[in-house]
Scaffold this motif. Structure first.
Motif, short mmCIF file in Angstrom:
data_model
loop_
_atom_site.label_atom_id
_atom_site.label_comp_id
_atom_site.label_asym_id
_atom_site.label_seq_id
_atom_site.Cartn_x
_atom_site.Cartn_y
_atom_site.Cartn_z
N VAL A 120 0.85 -1.20 0.00
CA VAL A 120 0.00 0.00 0.00
C VAL A 120 0.88 1.24 0.00
N ARG A 179 -1.30 12.31 -1.98
CA ARG A 179 -1.88 11.76 -0.76
C ARG A 179 -3.05 12.60 -0.24
N ARG A 180 -3.82 11.97 0.64
CA ARG A 180 -4.97 12.59 1.29
C ARG A 180 -6.00 13.11 0.28
N GLY A 184 -8.05 10.56 -0.91
CA GLY A 184 -8.98 9.43 -0.87
C GLY A 184 -8.55 8.24 -1.71
N LEU A 222 -6.24 5.81 -1.08
CA LEU A 222 -6.20 4.58 -0.28
C LEU A 222 -7.62 4.14 0.05
N ARG A 223 -8.44 5.08 0.49
CA ARG A 223 -9.82 4.71 0.85
C ARG A 223 -10.51 4.05 -0.33
N THR A 245 -0.32 -6.42 7.46
CA THR A 245 0.60 -5.97 8.51
C THR A 245 0.82 -4.49 8.25
N GLU A 247 2.12 1.72 10.12
CA GLU A 247 1.75 2.67 11.17
C GLU A 247 0.45 2.20 11.81
N THR A 269 -2.05 3.89 12.91
CA THR A 269 -3.22 4.77 12.81
C THR A 269 -4.01 4.60 11.51
N ARG A 272 -9.76 2.49 10.73
CA ARG A 272 -10.92 3.13 10.08
C ARG A 272 -11.56 2.25 9.02
C1 LIG Z 1 -0.74 5.56 4.29
C2 LIG Z 1 -1.05 6.06 2.89
C3 LIG Z 1 -1.16 4.84 1.97
C4 LIG Z 1 -2.41 6.79 2.91
O1 LIG Z 1 -2.87 7.07 1.60
P1 LIG Z 1 -3.88 8.29 1.24
O2 LIG Z 1 -4.33 8.07 -0.16
O3 LIG Z 1 -3.26 9.56 1.60
O4 LIG Z 1 -5.10 8.00 2.21
P2 LIG Z 1 -6.60 8.54 1.97
O5 LIG Z 1 -6.54 9.90 1.38
O6 LIG Z 1 -7.41 7.53 1.26
O7 LIG Z 1 -7.05 8.62 3.46
C5 LIG Z 1 -7.98 7.72 4.04
C6 LIG Z 1 -8.14 8.07 5.49
O8 LIG Z 1 -6.98 7.62 6.22
C7 LIG Z 1 -6.37 8.70 6.92
N1 LIG Z 1 -4.94 8.42 6.89
C8 LIG Z 1 -4.23 8.06 5.83
N2 LIG Z 1 -2.94 7.85 6.18
C9 LIG Z 1 -2.86 8.08 7.49
C10 LIG Z 1 -1.79 8.02 8.41
N3 LIG Z 1 -0.54 7.70 8.06
N4 LIG Z 1 -2.06 8.33 9.69
C11 LIG Z 1 -3.30 8.67 10.07
N5 LIG Z 1 -4.36 8.73 9.23
C12 LIG Z 1 -4.13 8.44 7.96
C13 LIG Z 1 -6.80 9.92 6.18
O9 LIG Z 1 -6.76 11.06 7.00
C14 LIG Z 1 -8.22 9.55 5.77
O10 LIG Z 1 -9.10 9.68 6.84
P3 LIG Z 1 -10.67 9.93 6.64
O11 LIG Z 1 -11.09 9.08 5.48
O12 LIG Z 1 -11.24 9.52 7.94
O13 LIG Z 1 -10.78 11.37 6.32
C15 LIG Z 1 0.04 7.00 2.37
O14 LIG Z 1 0.18 8.06 3.25
C16 LIG Z 1 1.40 6.34 2.15
O15 LIG Z 1 1.71 5.93 1.05
N6 LIG Z 1 2.29 6.23 3.18
C17 LIG Z 1 3.62 5.64 3.05
C18 LIG Z 1 3.60 4.14 2.84
C19 LIG Z 1 2.88 3.41 3.93
O16 LIG Z 1 3.00 3.72 5.09
N7 LIG Z 1 2.08 2.42 3.54
C20 LIG Z 1 1.34 1.60 4.46
C21 LIG Z 1 1.98 0.25 4.43
S1 LIG Z 1 1.27 -0.83 5.60
#
Ligand SMILES: CC(C)(COP(=O)(O)OP(=O)(O)OC[C@H]1O[C@@H](n2cnc3c(N)ncnc32)[C@H](O)[C@@H]1OP(=O)(O)O)[C@@H](O)C(=O)NCCC(=O)NCCS
Length: 432
Positions: free
Chosen positions: A107, A114-115, A117, A119-120, A141, A144, A146, A150
């Motif tokens: 993921v 980012r942010r 939607g 991932l959602r 797995t 992070e 957090t 959800r």
């Molecule tokens: C984590 C990650 C995939 C999120 O992707 P994103 O497209 O920005 O997420 P979205 O916009 O779909 O957000 C979905 C929800 O999750 C929340 N969210 C996303 N990442 C979050 C984080 N790291 N911490 C807290 N909340 C997070 C958003 O605020 C949003 O909340 P809401 O729907 O209640 O408003 C992205 O930040 C990323 O690539 N991180 C680095 C790689 C990583 O950590 N991957 C996970 C591997 S397990």
């Protein structure tokens, strides 16, 4: 293919190995994943080896692509701005039963997208499709803590880092019944899946392994993407000569003090195999410490050591996160060690499996009946909490104290604890 608001489209395609149709697209996708996890750019060999293992696992790769103009001189439109992958493996849900599960991995969302939607959207669609396909459980797995609650995921198993002092005070109180011998690491290409399969059948919380593990354990494909010549391997033989365990390990070098052996993979299909592999590790000359990042929390080693304080440091962390996609199916799939009746009111933020369910356990089997919403429930809980207690590693009484479960009928959290207990401690040796 699905349109997303804001000039994106989602594409799903199977992982393809070198020479097959779709290899270029998969190779570009895998480089985007590596970027998302801050890795160096992968070499062509590393990409090819990774994709060969992904193909063996039947991974489905998901990418989100820009459909409009991309910014001049930025990465081209064929590089996904978000990635997501799934594979199906079995999860041991206690008492030797298994449940086919949707494993979510890889993921990433590019920082500049980012942010919004993405991932959602990927997660919501994928979980819905898996449920429609008859899959009752999803697993991942988490990098992070957090991110995934959800979406209905809950922590369902733990692991810890152990550093074991193997100087003179190290002694395991166990009379060996088998033996340990050194082997060429490459034998694990053949042996590892079979030995792991036995461990998998014995261990609640275990997830079937992806093909990469035999490559890792045998030194064929290290974490750096190439052969790892430092890997050494010892096999455990049971009294009848069957190989029923192995440890893959490496010495960290003379610059690391105390002199340390790091366990890369330790797989033991039985209590004797486990203790005897530790006796072997503790006996390696010139080494003063053995470290293992994936040790169980509830570790028989701690109780078998003459001096349990040889485990000099440890920190525990969440490992497996589960997400029940179909509550009735998942609850009926389990074996229960006690009989009883519980009514569960389950909330689901994605609306996949919300409802009030009467769980009637007799002779270890549950009959699950969906009740009208007005029915009174013993416990009210989110699907993430139900997913956490499902394997018995997280205690419903503790989740009630934390406010994650509401106990409407006094004593029903304890009842849930008894019903959801498993036959031995939950441990997952598969990272994905
Ligand atoms: C984590 C990650 C995939 C999120 O992707 P994103 O497209 O920005 O997420 P979205 O916009 O779909 O957000 C979905 C929800 O999750 C929340 N969210 C996303 N990442 C979050 C984080 N790291 N911490 C807290 N909340 C997070 C958003 O605020 C949003 O909340 P809401 O729907 O209640 O408003 C992205 O930040 C990323 O690539 N991180 C680095 C790689 C990583 O950590 N991957 C996970 C591997 S397990």
């Amino acid at each position: 293919m699905a349109e997303l608001s804001g000039n994106y489209e989602i594409r799903r395609f199977p992982a393809a190995s070198e020479g097959k149709d779709g290899y270029a697209e998969a190779a570009t996708w895998i480089r985007a994943v590596a970027f998302g996890f801050h890795e160096s750019r992968r070499t062509p060999e590393h990409v090819a080896k990774s994709l060969a293992t992904y193909e063996a696992d039947g991974r489905i790769l998901t990418g989100v692509y820009q459909t409009g103009e991309v910014a001049p001189s930025s990465l081209p439109a064929d590089v996904p701005v978000a990635t997501f992958a799934t594979l199906r493996k079995s999860l041991n849900i206690g008492f030797g039963r298994t449940l086919e599960s949707q494993l979510v991995t890889a993921v990433t969302v590019r920082t500049s997208h980012r942010r919004r939607g993405l991932l959602r959207r990927m997660m919501g669609e994928d979980l819905r499709l898996a449920r429609e396909d008859g899959i009752a459980m999803a697993a991942l797995t988490a990098s992070e803590g957090t991110i995934y609650g959800r979406f209905g995921f809950g922590v369902a198993s733990f692991e810890r880092q152990v550093n074991v002092d193997t100087t003179a005070r190290f002694s395991v109180r166990h009379q060996p019944t088998g033996s340990v011998e050194i082997a060429d690491p490459k034998v694990l290409l053949e042996l590892a899946p079979e030995i792991f399969g036995r461990v998998h059948r014995l261990t609640p919380g275990s997830i079937g392994r992806q093909d990469w593990y035999r490559q890792l354990a045998s030194g064929s494909l290290g974490r750096e993407g190439k052969e790892d010549p430092a890997i050494k391997v010892a096999l455990h033989y049971s009294a009848d000569g069957t190989v029923d365990g192995y440890v893959s390990y490496k010495f960290l070098g003379w610059d690391t003090e105390p002199y340390t052996v790091e366990v890369v993979d330790l797989v033991a299909a039985g209590n004797s195999a486990y203790l005897e592999l530790w006796q072997f590790l503790g006996a390696i000359d010139l080494v003063e410490r053995v470290s293992w990042a994936e040790a169980p929390l509830d570790d028989p080693l701690a109780w078998a050591l003459a001096d349990p304080r040889c485990i000099v440091s440890s920190d525990s962390r969440d490992m497996l996160w589960l997400r029940i996609l179909d509550a009735a199916k998942a609850l009926e799939a389990r074996h229960y060690p006690a009989d009883g009746h519980l009514v569960l009111e389950v909330n689901d933020p994605l609306g996949l499996t919300a409802g009030t369910f009467a769980v009637n356990v007799q002779g270890g089997h549950a009959a699950v009946e969906r009740l009208p919403e007005s029915a009174e429930a013993d416990l009210s809980l989110d699907i993430s909490a139900l997913s956490s207690i499902y394997l018995g590693a997280v205690c419903p009484v503790t989740l009630t104290a934390a406010g994650r479960i509401v106990e409407n009928t006094p004593g029903s959290a304890l009842k849930a604890r008894q019903l959801f207990a498993v036959e031995r401690s939950t441990h997952c040796l598969t990272h994905f």
